[in-house]
Design a protein around this motif. Structure first.
Motif, short mmCIF file in Angstrom:
data_model
loop_
_atom_site.label_atom_id
_atom_site.label_comp_id
_atom_site.label_asym_id
_atom_site.label_seq_id
_atom_site.Cartn_x
_atom_site.Cartn_y
_atom_site.Cartn_z
N GLN A 31 0.82 -1.22 0.00
CA GLN A 31 0.00 0.00 0.00
C GLN A 31 0.85 1.26 0.00
O GLN A 31 0.31 2.37 -0.14
CB GLN A 31 -0.91 0.02 1.23
CG GLN A 31 -1.91 -1.12 1.28
CD GLN A 31 -2.66 -1.11 2.60
OE1 GLN A 31 -2.24 -1.74 3.56
NE2 GLN A 31 -3.75 -0.38 2.66
N SER A 73 0.06 7.52 -1.38
CA SER A 73 -0.49 7.21 -0.07
C SER A 73 0.64 7.28 0.95
O SER A 73 1.68 6.66 0.78
CB SER A 73 -1.10 5.81 -0.09
OG SER A 73 -0.32 4.91 0.64
N HIS A 81 -9.18 0.11 1.67
CA HIS A 81 -10.14 1.22 1.74
C HIS A 81 -10.04 2.18 0.56
O HIS A 81 -11.00 2.84 0.19
CB HIS A 81 -9.99 1.98 3.07
CG HIS A 81 -8.70 2.72 3.17
ND1 HIS A 81 -8.56 4.01 2.73
CD2 HIS A 81 -7.49 2.35 3.64
CE1 HIS A 81 -7.31 4.40 2.93
NE2 HIS A 81 -6.64 3.41 3.47
N ASP A 82 -8.82 2.23 -0.09
CA ASP A 82 -8.66 3.14 -1.23
C ASP A 82 -9.11 2.50 -2.54
O ASP A 82 -8.96 3.11 -3.61
CB ASP A 82 -7.20 3.60 -1.34
CG ASP A 82 -6.23 2.44 -1.53
OD1 ASP A 82 -6.68 1.27 -1.66
OD2 ASP A 82 -5.01 2.69 -1.54
#
Ligand code: NAG
Ligand code: NAG
Ligand code: ZN
Length: 306
Positions: free
Chosen positions: A27, A32, A257-258
């Motif tokens: 991630q 991010s 979640h993204d």
């Protein structure tokens, strides 16, 4: 390269996102700014301590421990309905019945709380523990806490408050029908915080008979996600659970979640720092037999030419 170019902006971004959440290595990107495994100690100081999990189990350095006798399970056969949830880091199933494990030198009885998994990308390497450097495609954690505690927080304050049973998976050519309800349920929880009801499952159903429950490794470690609390008595079973490629790949259809694919949900192995990994008398027998044969044939000059 992209990361280098924007490096001068980083202090600014980090400052404005100082509460950034933890995430897995898959991630981490320029976009991010979540904290990957090498920065988890910024999220929770315990992640930087010295009895962390997972570890690589070096079979020839494990110590045989005759006290690692067979386990006694209760409630593992009980059929129950539960909620399966995409919690943003994994898929987790709560255990609403009383199921316990004792024996195996655990000292006291532990009750099951939840189970969840760790996996790779589309069935590629993804277990947390590794054995002689081999990373399996997936790993199951059945999390238990000492029966005498009512709250997880209390168990986490006890250095042996939690007992996790860890199982590896391996790719097989035939599918494991006992996992059908589970893998089908994944379709309904693709998005983070999605949940669905899992009907008529049992803990036993997760563990097929070909897994010999008397062959396992034991060491003292931690939770493998932040807080990384050092309260875990680890049991890692030697024999993997078979699933076919489609079943393994089903986990990679979940989303973080993204919206990105939930893949690589494992923490890299941590330093052993002098800890001893014990093995039950059945564990690593096959491996050591192979080693002995190899050294005999080497001594006799029988090794195959390379
Ligand atoms: C499952 O999701 C529904 C809404 O989608 C929510 O009301 C419920 O509280 C959730 N259950 C759990 C256990 O997270
Ligand atoms: C499990 O492994 C042990 C030791 O290798 C062996 O003695 C025992 O028969 C095995 N049990 C089963 C059910 O296969
Ligand atoms: Zn886990």
């Amino acid at each position: 390269m992209r990361c280098l170019l924007s490096a001068y902006l980083l202090p600014l971004i980090l400052h404005s996102c100082s509460g950034a959440d933890w995430c897995y290595q898959t991630q981490v990107s320029c976009e991010s700014h979540c904290k990957g495994p090498d920065r988890w100690s910024e999220v929770s100081a315990d992640c930087g301590k010295n009895r962390q999990s997972p570890i690589n189990i070096v079979t020839k350095k494990t110590k045989l421990d005759e006290r690692l006798t067979p386990f006694k399970f209760t409630g593992y056969q009980t059929v129950f309905d539960s909620t399966m949830k995409n919690n943003g880091h994994s898929v987790q199933v709560s255990i609403p019945i009383t199921a316990t494990v004792s024996g195996g030198n655990l000292g006291e009885t532990y009750k099951a709380v939840q189970f969840h998994l760790h996996w790779g990308t589309n069935g590629g390497p993804g277990s947390e523990h590794t054995v002689d450097g081999e990373q399996y495609p997936m790993e199951l954690h059945i999390v238990h806490m000492k029966q005498r505690y009512n709250r997880l927080e209390d168990a986490l304050r006890d250095p042996s408050g939690i007992a996790v049973l860890g199982f590896f998976y391996e790719e097989s050519s035939s599918s494991n029908r006992k996992y059908d309800l589970f893998t089908h349920g994944l379709r309904s929880i693709q998005n983070t915080n999605g949940n669905t009801t899992l009907r008529k499952i049992s803990l036993n159903q997760l563990i097929p008979p070909e897994v010999n429950m008397t062959n396992y490794y034991r060491y003292d470690g931690s939770l493998t996600t932040p807080g990384c609390t050092e309260a875990v008595v680890w049991t890692v079973f030697e024999n993997p659970i078979p699933l076919d490629r489609e079943q393994l790949r089903a986990f990679s259809t979940l989303k973080f979640h993204d919206g990105n694919p939930m893949v690589g949900t494992f923490r890299p192995v941590q330093p052993r720092n002098g800890r001893v990994v014990y093995r039950s008398s059945g564990a690593a027998v096959a491996a050591s037999a192979v080693l002995i044969l190899a050294s005999i044939s080497a001594a006799l000059g029988l090794s195959r030419p390379h």
